[in-house]
Write an enzyme that holds these catalytic residues in place. Structure first.
Site, short mmCIF file in Angstrom:
data_model
loop_
_atom_site.label_atom_id
_atom_site.label_comp_id
_atom_site.label_asym_id
_atom_site.label_seq_id
_atom_site.Cartn_x
_atom_site.Cartn_y
_atom_site.Cartn_z
N THR A 37 40.74 -14.28 94.72
CA THR A 37 41.84 -15.27 95.20
C THR A 37 42.77 -15.36 94.37
OG1 THR A 37 40.83 -17.07 94.42
CG2 THR A 37 41.35 -15.88 96.50
N ASP A 176 40.09 -16.32 84.57
CA ASP A 176 38.95 -16.26 83.63
C ASP A 176 39.30 -16.73 81.84
OD1 ASP A 176 37.30 -15.18 85.50
OD2 ASP A 176 37.55 -12.96 84.71
MG MG Z 1 35.34 -9.72 82.13
#
Ligand code: MG
Ligand code: ADP
Length: 385
Positions: A37, A176
């Site tokens: 997403t 991340d």
């Molecule tokens: Mg990675």
């Protein structure tokens, strides 16, 4: 067991022959829910984990950058002058890509001293726990401090993303690095990938007697090639068919029309993203209203959507999830980009070891390589140690 920070300090000092200015660390992350997403400008709910990259950084008198890692038997050396993305490859593209990306965000790389960097990480590589973002975030924070650049954390997250997209060549979103830089203990980072606004959401796993078990299948993924890029292309095609800039602008009310105007495959890709965004919003609401014991169905539904609509699961991930569900997990799903990596299971503390035995047995029975499973805790994001 000696602390990894002592190891990093000692290794830096013996390798480079001088002491570092300091130590910094940044965690890997696990995504509780909200998969694929982020690059659709949608919602994600990751948390930073208690596995980290720790690095030592020391400034130099010249304009060279040297990086090394416990992971690789080499010191990669590069000049700050004329630094360009196509000079960079292999593992050092992650730390050195961040140097280049800081320049793209306006850092005056002509005015800073060279640095030596040594890093070590406890984040397993390629398990979907973002060992890559842990490195990028640790390096970005360390250089921001050492070079006194004054970037805020959301900007440092964008720096890490730019390094990964343009230097490593992996078309990943902002999740991340955001989790690694913004995470808080016992909480998740609810991130709106359109506005980049974030909220810290209490998880309350410990009070509810729950643990989050990671089941690393050992099947390795490769973001830079193959399926990941194809999924992004399908999402872009779906948004283009609706004349919107991203799938974020669509909701579950648009699904009937999506079925009419899209081919079956694109429709299922789009349905995954739209329903996954809704599941993130629902998870945040349920966590606030009822606590973590009530989010299991949403985790299970997320896995089905990735398996059947987005088609990014593999048999090992499906087996891990099904075994968890059959052995008392409150909910389970694959996590990360897919095509390998890890699954997560939310489970009562007392049931963890029984589930681990069941998973090992199920994998052996299917002739799959042995998975590695371990509990993670929601931890603080990147820090100067
Ligand atoms: Mg990675
Ligand atoms: P992940 O899901 O773990 O982020 P990626 O493929 O995105 O997987 O990133 C893994 C890559 O990051 C490795 O192949 C390596 O190049 C780099 N990397 C990870 N950990 C380390 C480390 N401790 N030292 C050096 N490079 C590392």
């Amino acid at each position: 067991m000696s602390d990894i920070r002592d190891e990093v300090f000692a290794a830096f000092t013996s390798l480079y022959g001088h002491e570092p200015n300091g130590l910094w660390s940044a965690p890997g992350r696990v995504n509780l829910i909200g998969e694929h997403t982020d690059y659709n400008e949608g919602f994600v709910l990751p948390f930073a984990i208690n596995l980290r990259t720790v690095l030592a950084l020391g400034t130099r008198d010249d304009r060279m950058i040297r990086v090394s890692s416990a992971f690789a038997d080499e010191v990669v050396e590069i000049a700050l002058d004329g630094l360009s993305p196509n000079q960079l490859s292999g593992w050092s593209a992650y730390p050195l890509g961040v140097v280049w990306a800081l320049g793209q965000f306006g850092a005056d790389l002509a005015a800073v001293p060279g640095v030596d960097i040594y890093l070590e990480s406890t984040v397993p590589v390629g398990a979907g726990l973002s060992s890559s973002a842990a490195i990028e975030s640790a390096v970005a924070l360390a250089l921001n401090d050492a070079w006194q650049l004054g970037f805020d954390r959301p900007t440092l997250a964008k720096v890490g993303q730019l390094a990964e997209n343009k230097v490593v060549g992996a078309p990943t979103g902002i999740m991340d690095q955001s989790a690694s830089l913004l995470g808080k203990r016992d909480a998740a980072v609810f991130l709106d990938c359109q506005s980049l606004e974030s909220q810290i959401i209490d998880l309350g796993f410990a009070e509810a007697g729950l643990e989050l078990l990671i089941i690393d299948t050992g099947v390795s993924h490769d973001h830079a090639t193959g399926g990941y890029a194809a999924r992004r292309a399908s999402c872009e095609a779906g948004a283009a068919a609706f004349g919107v800039p991203s799938l974020r602008h669509l909701s579950v009310d648009d699904l009937p029309r999506a079925r009419e105007i899209l081919d079956d495959e694109t429709f299922r890709r789009v349905r995954h993203v739209i329903t996954e965004n809704q599941r993130v919003l629902d998870t945040v609401r349920v966590l606030r209203e009822s606590g973590p014991s009530a989010i299991g169905d949403l985790l299970d539904a997320s896995h089905r959507s990735m398996r059947d609509d987005f088609e990014i699961s593999v048999p090992e991930l499906d087996l891990a999830v099904e075994t968890a569900q059959a052995n008392g997990a409150i909910g389970a799903r694959m996590t990360g980009g897919g095509f390998g990596g890890a699954a997560i299971a939310l489970i009562r503390s007392d049931d963890v070891s029984r589930l681990q035995v069941a998973i090992d047995g199920a994998f052996a029975e299917h002739g799959f390589g042995q998975p590695v499973s371990f509990v993670v805790n929601a931890s603080d994001g990147a820090i100067r140690e």
